[in-house]
Design a protein around this motif. Structure first.
Motif: not given
Lengths: 111, 115
Positions: B98-103
């Motif tokens: 996701x653009x918001x998280x690299x988790x």
């Protein structure tokens, strides 16, 4: 160039104190820097992460400080608690995938 | 909370035997990984898998290793002929991208002991 160097290897901190773990990297293409917490017998769990466009990120008692020019980042745990006793791994990646982990720091919080 | 599940939790095998470690990634994730952690050492990347093929593999991931996504849910790591030095914790991870998280979400691991 893919290495992430982490120190110290182990750390003992008094309850209520500040725990500080440091990491350094070489690959300037890294753009995502997470910290993972691992309890014995469990998989690593994401604690907090930072991208290089900010110098600091805080979530509760946990803060990442990031120094892009020095290629270093650190984890600060404020008001350390016995429940924080775990192994902490810094990591780095490009676009968030294929993490390169540091060697880990075993943190022990003593009463 | 969605989680990555791994089986078995612990497997003991004789040197030279084949081992299959299984993982069920989080259902809407697209990228899958295997990592290895030798006791007391750091977590090491083995292989990444996307769109039904290996996207990247490390030097550790030699011809003895293979990965497969046999159906829509499972992701397996096969070690064809185990060696003593394959004894480690093997972690499966999955990632949505996701653009918001690299988790990356990790499973609890499968401990492999080769005798």
């Amino acid at each position: 160039q893919q290495q992430v160097k982490q120190s110290p290897q182990s750390l003992i901190v008094q309850k209520g104190g500040i725990s500080i773990i440091n990491c350094a990297y070489e690959n300037t293409a890294f753009d995502y820097f997470p910290w993972y917490q691992q309890f014995p017998g469990k998989g690593p769990a994401l604690l907090i992460a930072i991208r290089p466009d900010v110098s600091e990120k805080k979530e509760g008692r946990f803060t990442i400080s990031f120094n892009k020019s020095a290629k270093q980042f650190s984890l600060h745990i404020m008001d350390s608690q016995p429940g924080d006793s775990a192994t902490y791994f810094c990591a780095a990646s490009i676009r968030g995938e294929k993490l390169t982990f540091g060697t880990g720091t075993r943190l022990t919080i003593i009463p | 909370e969605p989680e990555v599940t791994q089986t078995p939790s612990h497997q003991v095998t004789q040197m030279g035997q084949e081992v299959i470690l299984r993982c069920v990634p989080i259902s809407n994730h697209l990228y899958f990984y295997w990592y290895r952690q030798i006791l007391g050492q750091k977590v090491e990347f083995l292989v990444s898998f996307y769109n039904n093929e290996i996207s990247e593999k490390s030097e550790i991931f030699d011809d003895q290793f293979s990965v497969e996504r046999p159906d829509g849910s499972n992701f397996t790591l096969k070690i064809r002929s185990t060696k003593l030095e394959d004894s480690a914790m093997y972690f499966c991870a999955s990632w949505l991208m996701s653009a918001n998280t690299g988790e990356l979400f990790f499973g609890e691991g499968s401990r492999l002991t080769v005798l």
